[in-house]
Motif scaffolding. Structure first.
Motif, PDB file in Angstrom:
ATOM      1  N   ARG A 120       0.818  -1.207   0.000  1.00 10.99           N
ATOM      2  CA  ARG A 120       0.000   0.000   0.000  1.00 10.99           C
ATOM      3  C   ARG A 120       0.854   1.260   0.000  1.00 10.99           C
ATOM      4  NH1 ARG A 120      -1.594   2.796   4.770  1.00 10.99           N
ATOM      5  NH2 ARG A 120      -3.166   4.371   4.335  1.00 10.99           N
TER       6      ARG A 120
ATOM      7  N   LYS B   5      -1.877   7.218  -1.864  1.00 11.77           N
ATOM      8  CA  LYS B   5      -2.718   6.909  -3.016  1.00 11.77           C
ATOM      9  C   LYS B   5      -4.069   6.298  -2.646  1.00 11.77           C
ATOM     10  CE  LYS B   5       1.042   6.308  -6.355  1.00 11.77           C
ATOM     11  NZ  LYS B   5       1.698   5.382  -7.307  1.00 11.77           N
ATOM     12  N   THR B   6      -4.141   5.603  -1.564  1.00 15.78           N
ATOM     13  CA  THR B   6      -5.364   4.852  -1.305  1.00 15.78           C
ATOM     14  C   THR B   6      -5.592   4.640   0.186  1.00 15.78           C
ATOM     15  OG1 THR B   6      -6.522   2.769  -1.767  1.00 15.78           O
ATOM     16  CG2 THR B   6      -4.148   2.648  -1.487  1.00 15.78           C
TER      17      THR B   6
ATOM     18  N   GLU C 275      -9.251  10.648   2.619  1.00 14.88           N
ATOM     19  CA  GLU C 275      -8.994  10.832   1.188  1.00 14.88           C
ATOM     20  C   GLU C 275      -8.328  12.176   0.923  1.00 14.88           C
ATOM     21  OE1 GLU C 275     -12.898  10.266  -0.347  1.00 14.88           O
ATOM     22  OE2 GLU C 275     -12.659   8.093  -0.637  1.00 14.88           O
TER      23      GLU C 275
END
Length: 281
Positions: free
Chosen positions: A246, A250-251, A270
């Motif tokens: 991960r 990005k996520t 986010e």
């Protein structure tokens, strides 16, 4: 009696001392802490360690203190009198014992859990002062006095939704369950998942504490949510791989719905990831 950790519950030294002090003083043990830190589970494990019954009184916003003593079912008595049912003249047939009554009349010492007391009306704790002090109460409909044959061990939990009255607090032994540190969480995980891959625990704990430290988070993930998340990761190889590789910029973590429980926090995380991406350009 000395309470200790059990095969399924990790207790800190401070918590062990609090339980044992409350038992020695014969005072209710008032437990506060973040949701998911094991407040309710403590009472269950305490009863199990003593090999005794657990009587649980779940408190709601509509709960009245008198319900813990007994309830007089006048409606049923009126209906039965109209139907000519035998025994209606005996008011004792229409008295429904509450949780305190059950605990006071138990054959052996039990653990009584009054769960989430702060959900009730502000006067609720004060309405129980005399009964918890004297370990007895009077049943006005029958003239009976119910006394504790074996003094129960009383555990009271609160999520701090509202302040409790000073008079009530004076009668309790208080303990706040601090959120577990990494070492304690590792021990808790080992209890739930013996033999779990060390890499998975290490990566999961890194992400877990990273989420808890995110500024502005409305609801921090709890211990119980960490356990749920690990259970999901253990059963899903793709999610494990996504966790290992991960990129925080990005996520969100895989299966983040086990840890993040509202849209505000999802959007916040986010945005933080987006800001990290911009800063890294």
């Amino acid at each position: 009696m000395a309470f200790d950790s059990t095969p399924s519950y990790i207790a800190t030294e401070a918590l062990k001392q609090a339980v044992n002090a409350a038992v020695t003083l014969e005072r209710p043990l008032l437990i506060k802490g973040e949701p998911g830190t094991g407040k309710t589970l403590l009472a269950e494990e305490l009863a199990r360690s003593l090999d005794t019954a657990l009587i649980t009184w779940h408190i709601k916003s509509s709960t009245k203190a008198a319900q813990g003593l007994y309830e007089y079912d006048a409606v049923s008595r009126l209906r039965d009198s109209q139907l000519g049912i035998e025994g209606v003249e005996n008011v004792a047939n229409y008295i429904r014992p509450g949780k305190l009554w059950q605990a006071f009349r138990a054959d052996k010492r039990v653990v009584l859990l009054i769960d989430e007391i702060d959900k009730a009306d502000i006067e609720f704790p004060n309405d129980l002062l005399q009964e918890l002090d004297r370990m007895e109460f009077h049943v006005y409909e029958t003239g009976e006095t119910v006394r504790a044959e074996q003094r129960p061990i009383i555990v009271i939990t609160s999520n701090n939704e509202k302040e409790l009255p000073d008079a009530f607090l004076r009668r309790c032994f208080f303990h706040y369950i601090d959120f577990p540190d990494r070492e304690t969480l590792q021990a808790i995980v080992d209890v739930h998942f013996p033999g779990i891959a060390p890499r998975l625990v290490s990566e999961a704990l890194n992400v877990f504490f990273e989420l808890r430290e995110a500024p502005g988070l409305k609801k921090k993930p709890s211990t119980s949510e960490l356990v749920d998340w690990l259970k999901l990761l253990m059963s899903d190889e793709l999610s494990r791989d996504a966790l290992y590789h991960r990129d925080p910029a990005k996520t969100l973590p895989p299966l983040a719905g086990a840890l993040v429980k509202n849209e505000q926090d999802t959007h916040l995380l986010e945005r933080l990831a987006f800001m990290m991406r911009r800063a890294g350009r």
